[in-house]
Design a protein around this motif. Structure first.
Motif, PDB file in Angstrom:
ATOM      1  N   LEU A  28     -32.237  34.469  41.537  1.00 23.06           N
ATOM      2  CA  LEU A  28     -31.378  33.648  40.693  1.00 23.06           C
ATOM      3  C   LEU A  28     -32.111  32.384  40.240  1.00 23.06           C
ATOM      4  CD1 LEU A  28     -27.989  33.839  42.622  1.00 23.06           C
ATOM      5  CD2 LEU A  28     -28.387  34.608  40.283  1.00 23.06           C
ATOM      6  N   GLN A  29     -32.773  31.721  41.183  1.00 17.08           N
ATOM      7  CA  GLN A  29     -33.495  30.494  40.837  1.00 17.08           C
ATOM      8  C   GLN A  29     -34.600  30.787  39.838  1.00 17.08           C
ATOM      9  OE1 GLN A  29     -34.544  29.370  44.882  1.00 17.08           O
ATOM     10  NE2 GLN A  29     -33.108  27.642  44.762  1.00 17.08           N
ATOM     11  N   ALA A  30     -35.272  31.911  40.015  1.00 20.69           N
ATOM     12  CA  ALA A  30     -36.374  32.245  39.116  1.00 20.69           C
ATOM     13  C   ALA A  30     -35.885  32.519  37.699  1.00 20.69           C
ATOM     14  CB  ALA A  30     -37.130  33.461  39.661  1.00 20.69           C
ATOM     15  N   LEU A  31     -34.856  33.343  37.573  1.00 28.66           N
ATOM     16  CA  LEU A  31     -34.385  33.659  36.224  1.00 28.66           C
ATOM     17  C   LEU A  31     -33.755  32.424  35.582  1.00 28.66           C
ATOM     18  CD1 LEU A  31     -31.049  34.229  35.719  1.00 28.66           C
ATOM     19  CD2 LEU A  31     -31.538  36.066  37.326  1.00 28.66           C
ATOM     20  N   ASP A  32     -33.144  31.525  36.397  1.00 26.62           N
ATOM     21  CA  ASP A  32     -32.571  30.299  35.877  1.00 26.62           C
ATOM     22  C   ASP A  32     -33.659  29.439  35.242  1.00 26.62           C
ATOM     23  OD1 ASP A  32     -30.431  28.500  35.533  1.00 26.62           O
ATOM     24  OD2 ASP A  32     -31.085  27.370  37.305  1.00 26.62           O
ATOM     25  N   ALA A  33     -34.769  29.274  35.946  1.00 26.82           N
ATOM     26  CA  ALA A  33     -35.872  28.474  35.419  1.00 26.82           C
ATOM     27  C   ALA A  33     -36.512  29.132  34.214  1.00 26.82           C
ATOM     28  CB  ALA A  33     -36.917  28.263  36.526  1.00 26.82           C
ATOM     29  N   THR A  79     -24.583  28.537  35.543  1.00 26.96           N
ATOM     30  CA  THR A  79     -24.416  29.816  34.876  1.00 26.96           C
ATOM     31  C   THR A  79     -25.252  30.938  35.443  1.00 26.96           C
ATOM     32  OG1 THR A  79     -26.032  29.053  33.289  1.00 26.96           O
ATOM     33  CG2 THR A  79     -23.730  28.779  32.702  1.00 26.96           C
ATOM     34  N   ALA A  80     -26.453  30.681  35.884  1.00 20.82           N
ATOM     35  CA  ALA A  80     -27.253  31.773  36.435  1.00 20.82           C
ATOM     36  C   ALA A  80     -26.589  32.337  37.686  1.00 20.82           C
ATOM     37  CB  ALA A  80     -28.663  31.283  36.769  1.00 20.82           C
ATOM     38  N   HIS A  81     -26.028  31.450  38.471  1.00 22.52           N
ATOM     39  CA  HIS A  81     -25.346  31.889  39.681  1.00 22.52           C
ATOM     40  C   HIS A  81     -24.040  32.598  39.351  1.00 22.52           C
ATOM     41  CE1 HIS A  81     -27.981  29.682  42.518  1.00 22.52           C
ATOM     42  NE2 HIS A  81     -28.215  28.970  41.425  1.00 22.52           N
ATOM     43  N   ARG A  82     -23.457  32.263  38.232  1.00 22.36           N
ATOM     44  CA  ARG A  82     -22.220  32.924  37.836  1.00 22.36           C
ATOM     45  C   ARG A  82     -22.488  34.364  37.408  1.00 22.36           C
ATOM     46  NH1 ARG A  82     -18.207  30.935  32.951  1.00 22.36           N
ATOM     47  NH2 ARG A  82     -16.526  32.405  33.365  1.00 22.36           N
ATOM     48  N   ALA A  83     -23.627  34.616  36.787  1.00 23.80           N
ATOM     49  CA  ALA A  83     -23.881  35.930  36.211  1.00 23.80           C
ATOM     50  C   ALA A  83     -24.037  37.005  37.271  1.00 23.80           C
ATOM     51  CB  ALA A  83     -25.145  35.876  35.351  1.00 23.80           C
ATOM     52  N   ALA A  84     -24.777  36.709  38.329  1.00 22.74           N
ATOM     53  CA  ALA A  84     -25.185  37.775  39.230  1.00 22.74           C
ATOM     54  C   ALA A  84     -24.062  38.401  40.051  1.00 22.74           C
ATOM     55  CB  ALA A  84     -26.291  37.263  40.139  1.00 22.74           C
ATOM     56  N   ALA A  93     -31.545  46.108  36.521  1.00 24.01           N
ATOM     57  CA  ALA A  93     -32.394  45.001  36.979  1.00 24.01           C
ATOM     58  C   ALA A  93     -32.640  43.949  35.910  1.00 24.01           C
ATOM     59  CB  ALA A  93     -33.725  45.553  37.472  1.00 24.01           C
ATOM     60  N   HIS A  94     -32.698  44.354  34.614  1.00 27.28           N
ATOM     61  CA  HIS A  94     -33.036  43.379  33.572  1.00 27.28           C
ATOM     62  C   HIS A  94     -31.819  42.628  33.055  1.00 27.28           C
ATOM     63  CE1 HIS A  94     -31.581  46.703  31.084  1.00 27.28           C
ATOM     64  NE2 HIS A  94     -31.409  45.815  30.128  1.00 27.28           N
ATOM     65  N   GLU A  95     -30.617  43.107  33.340  1.00 28.67           N
ATOM     66  CA  GLU A  95     -29.440  42.514  32.721  1.00 28.67           C
ATOM     67  C   GLU A  95     -29.079  41.116  33.232  1.00 28.67           C
ATOM     68  OE1 GLU A  95     -28.040  43.357  30.156  1.00 28.67           O
ATOM     69  OE2 GLU A  95     -28.453  45.462  29.843  1.00 28.67           O
ATOM     70  N   PRO A  96     -29.233  40.787  34.522  1.00 26.31           N
ATOM     71  CA  PRO A  96     -28.854  39.436  34.939  1.00 26.31           C
ATOM     72  C   PRO A  96     -29.558  38.342  34.155  1.00 26.31           C
ATOM     73  CG  PRO A  96     -29.120  40.832  36.849  1.00 26.31           C
ATOM     74  CD  PRO A  96     -29.607  41.639  35.674  1.00 26.31           C
ATOM     75  N   ASP A  97     -30.800  38.569  33.762  1.00 27.81           N
ATOM     76  CA  ASP A  97     -31.522  37.570  32.971  1.00 27.81           C
ATOM     77  C   ASP A  97     -30.825  37.344  31.638  1.00 27.81           C
ATOM     78  OD1 ASP A  97     -33.473  35.774  32.351  1.00 27.81           O
ATOM     79  OD2 ASP A  97     -34.887  37.275  31.631  1.00 27.81           O
ATOM     80  N   LEU A  98     -30.451  38.438  30.976  1.00 35.13           N
ATOM     81  CA  LEU A  98     -29.770  38.327  29.683  1.00 35.13           C
ATOM     82  C   LEU A  98     -28.407  37.672  29.852  1.00 35.13           C
ATOM     83  CD1 LEU A  98     -29.600  39.055  26.655  1.00 35.13           C
ATOM     84  CD2 LEU A  98     -28.623  41.256  27.361  1.00 35.13           C
ATOM     85  N   LEU A  99     -27.673  38.088  30.869  1.00 38.07           N
ATOM     86  CA  LEU A  99     -26.339  37.540  31.069  1.00 38.07           C
ATOM     87  C   LEU A  99     -26.397  36.061  31.424  1.00 38.07           C
ATOM     88  CD1 LEU A  99     -24.932  40.527  33.115  1.00 38.07           C
ATOM     89  CD2 LEU A  99     -24.430  39.974  30.735  1.00 38.07           C
ATOM     90  N   ALA A 100     -27.337  35.692  32.280  1.00 38.66           N
ATOM     91  CA  ALA A 100     -27.490  34.279  32.624  1.00 38.66           C
ATOM     92  C   ALA A 100     -27.820  33.461  31.394  1.00 38.66           C
ATOM     93  CB  ALA A 100     -28.584  34.112  33.676  1.00 38.66           C
ATOM     94  N   GLY A 101     -28.611  34.052  30.484  1.00 42.12           N
ATOM     95  CA  GLY A 101     -28.938  33.347  29.249  1.00 42.12           C
ATOM     96  C   GLY A 101     -27.709  33.064  28.406  1.00 42.12           C
TER      97      GLY A 101
END
Length: 658
Positions: free
Chosen positions: A10-15, A36-41, A49-57
């Protein structure tokens, strides 16, 4: 598939997301809704595997839009405009499915964010899905703008308008479409899924929006005052129960009718995805839980039939009406015409089958006095216009009463659907000759060619669709009676506009007002808000007039007075006063929107002819509201002996009081 997403990822995709778009990190002291990144997952447990990055965005981008709107409003940016402070966003999303991303200006983080996120999201989606996702994004931005504008001005919208805005501003519709995306389904591809999917989406968005409104994370300027907390808490409780019920059988027909079930296995997965998100959102908001509402009385939901004494009496309230009554000078001539027309159609003699009783006797028709209704609600109409308008109203009221008399208490529910399906088929080809099978069809065989001559094609198409929406909503009322179910308040508001023919009577008012407003303008939020305020005020007020007739004698539970008793625990008089206050608030909303209409027309560069047409349309709506109240105080439609309405109607007919 894991039920959680590792914290270090989560921290990595957030950054990574912040670095890619330049979006700011949410302040650490803000509550979970904006982290928001924590909300997505956790809320998307079944994603690849690739969707949390898009959703967090998307969550981060939406948060940034929210922050930018609040910043601009606080600074007074574009505060003189009636529209949006970020028109580029609205313009982009309005044409999103066809937009050329390469042409988007990426000079700031918001533009860069959408330019990066949009193609990744819609690459595998249909145009219809992209359009509805874009519309949800735009609606969220517009609602946030209105919230901030009202907060800056110290204003608070009426409850119905507040709930409509909160549904969009809370971002629930955006989240729902993203859930659909992550599940790899596209409900837009199946028209049979449209109604159930819309019901699920709206209920889901309302739960999220009401949670947000009650959450400690809501900025103080937008937090409802203490007097609204109990009201919103009970609404949230009711809306959660409604969502749970329709999510349990998502392939059921919209709003719990008893009709055939549409196909669509994707609805089950969609409902499950929404449910998983709400479960995760409940856990995420663990540091705040709305106060549990006090136990509510179940209201009048059993034991039929009952007389008026079982429901008590109430003092008829004073009804707000700032507009004067007028009566069309063609009243007498139209009354004579329509009586002859109704006889010729067989409305006083024929039921749905040979030997079946009619919905009305001629004396009942006289007591209701439909010509007085149309003469008071359309005082400016010509003789020919008033004749056609009155005949359509008589046809609609008669059909509604015939459905109720024949099918309301569980007799042959399939027969009701067959009848409505047949009428729907006739409306699909109104210029085709057909042999009428009953008095309902006989009326249509006469009205179709007359309407083709009198109404321009765009207005006629809109009117026919409004009529079909009304007719196709009646099985919902029948199902409520059959199952003795009191509707959810928000479900009721949506469905009442259909069952009561809201668009039906607004379109006829537009016809009487000259039909000079472009359809594109009618569909704007401002004009739509004006029409909805008229519809709600008329139909909610009718619930007070019709309470004893519908509840005590007909076994009807689809009434806002009953819903106020059931949902909020009010006694009868308090419920009546509550509904009347909603009516007054909707009238004030109508007045406020009409006052701001010149500025809204300026934003659309409206011509003088268009302004004149809009003015005539608004005047027609004012006349409708005044006439509807005046007729309701005089008619015997809901005035059975011994009820408050009977005494009030007798007084007004005898004295001519208004």
């Amino acid at each position: 598939m894991a039920s959680h997403f590792p914290h270090h990822r989560l921290q990595a995709l957030d950054a990574r997301q912040r670095a890619g778009t330049g979006l700011a990190a949410p302040p650490a002291d803000l509550t979970p809704p904006v982290r928001t990144a924590h909300r997505a997952a956790p809320a998307h447990r079944a994603v690849s595997a690739h969707e949390p990055d898009l959703l967090a965005g998307w969550y981060r981008w939406s948060w940034q839009v929210d922050r930018e709107i609040r910043r601009r409003t606080a600074c007074g940016v574009d505060s003189a405009q009636a529209g949006d402070p970020m028109p580029w966003l609205i313009a982009f999303t309005a044409a999103s499915a066809r937009a050329d991303i390469g042409s988007v200006d990426t000079s700031d983080p918001l533009r860069r964010g959408i330019a990066e996120l949009w193609p990744r999201t819609v690459a595998s989606r249909s145009t219809a899905w992209a359009d509805k996702f874009a519309e949800a994004l735009a609606n969220q931005a517009r609602a946030l703008v209105l919230q901030c504008r009202d907060a800056a001005a110290g204003e608070f919208p009426d409850p119905i308008e507040y709930l409509r805005r909160q549904r969009a501003a809370g971002g629930g519709e955006v989240v729902a479409h993203l859930i659909e995306h992550t599940l790899g389904i596209d409900l837009s591809a199946d028209p049979a899924c449209d109604g159930p999917a819309r019901s699920l989406t709206e209920a889901f968005a309302d739960v999220l929006g009401l949670r947000q409104a009650l959450s400690r994370g809501v900025p103080p300027p937008l937090r409802p005052s203490p007097r609204h907390v109990e009201f919103l808490t009970r609404l949230l409780d009711s809306r959660r129960q409604y969502f749970a019920r329709i999510a349990e059988t998502p392939t059921g027909t919209p709003h719990g009718t008893d009709g055939p079930e549409p196909a669509g296995a994707g609805l089950h997965r969609y409902a499950q995805g929404l449910r998983v998100f709400l479960d995760a959102d409940t856990g995420r908001r663990g540091r705040y839980a709305p106060p549990a509402p006090a136990p509510r009385p179940q209201g009048p939901t059993t034991t039929r039939p009952l007389g008026p004494a079982a429901f008590g009496a109430f003092k008829v309230p004073e009804f707000l009406m700032p507009y004067p009554e007028r009566v069309n000078p063609h009243l007498q001539a139209t009354a004579e015409h329509t009586r002859v027309w109704a006889r010729r159609m067989g409305l006083f003699t024929d039921g749905l089958a040979p030997g079946a009783p009619p919905a009305w006797s001629e004396s009942r028709y006289d007591a209701i006095d439909f010509p007085l209704f149309t003469a008071m609600t359309h005082p400016q109409a010509s003789r020919d216009e008033l004749d056609l308008i009155t005949d359509w109203y008589v046809w609609g009221f008669h059909f509604d009463d015939l459905i109720a008399k024949t099918f309301k208490h569980g007799q042959d529910p399939d027969g009701a659907h067959r009848l409505i399906d047949r009428v729907t088929t006739l409306f699909a080809a109104p210029t085709r000759d057909f042999r009428p099978r009953n008095c309902v069809e006989r009326g249509l065989a006469d009205l179709f060619p007359r309407s083709a001559r009198a109404l321009a094609q765009p207005l006629r198409d809109r009117f026919y669709q409004a009529t079909l929406d009304m007719v196709n909503s009646w099985p919902w009322e029948l199902a409520n009676v059959k199952h003795q179910r009191v509707p959810d308040p928000i479900e009721y508001l949506d469905m009442r506009r259909r069952t009561g023919g809201g668009a039906f009577f607004v379109t006829l008012a537009r016809y009487a007002g000259g039909d000079a407003v472009p359809a594109s303008l009618l569909d704007t939020e401002h004009l739509r808000g004006i029409a909805e305020a008229v519809i709600d005020s008329a139909l909610l007020r009718n619930d007070i007039f019709s309470y004893h007739q519908e509840i005590a004698y007909e076994g009807e539970l689809t009434n806002s007075v009953v819903i106020a008793q059931h949902t909020f625990g009010y006694d009868l008089q308090t419920a009546v006063d509550h509904v009347n206050e909603l009516v007054s608030q909707r009238l004030r909303t109508f007045a406020s929107l009409t006052e701001r209409l010149p500025a809204a027309l300026d934003a659309f560069d409206a011509t003088d002819a268009t302004r004149e047409g809009v003015g005539a349309y608004v005047d027609a709506l004012k006349a409708f509201m005044a006439g509807d109240l005046g007729w309701s105080l005089r008619t015997a439609r809901h005035a059975d002996a011994g009820t408050p309405m009977a005494q009030r109607a007798h007084h007004h007919r005898r004295t001519g009081a208004s």
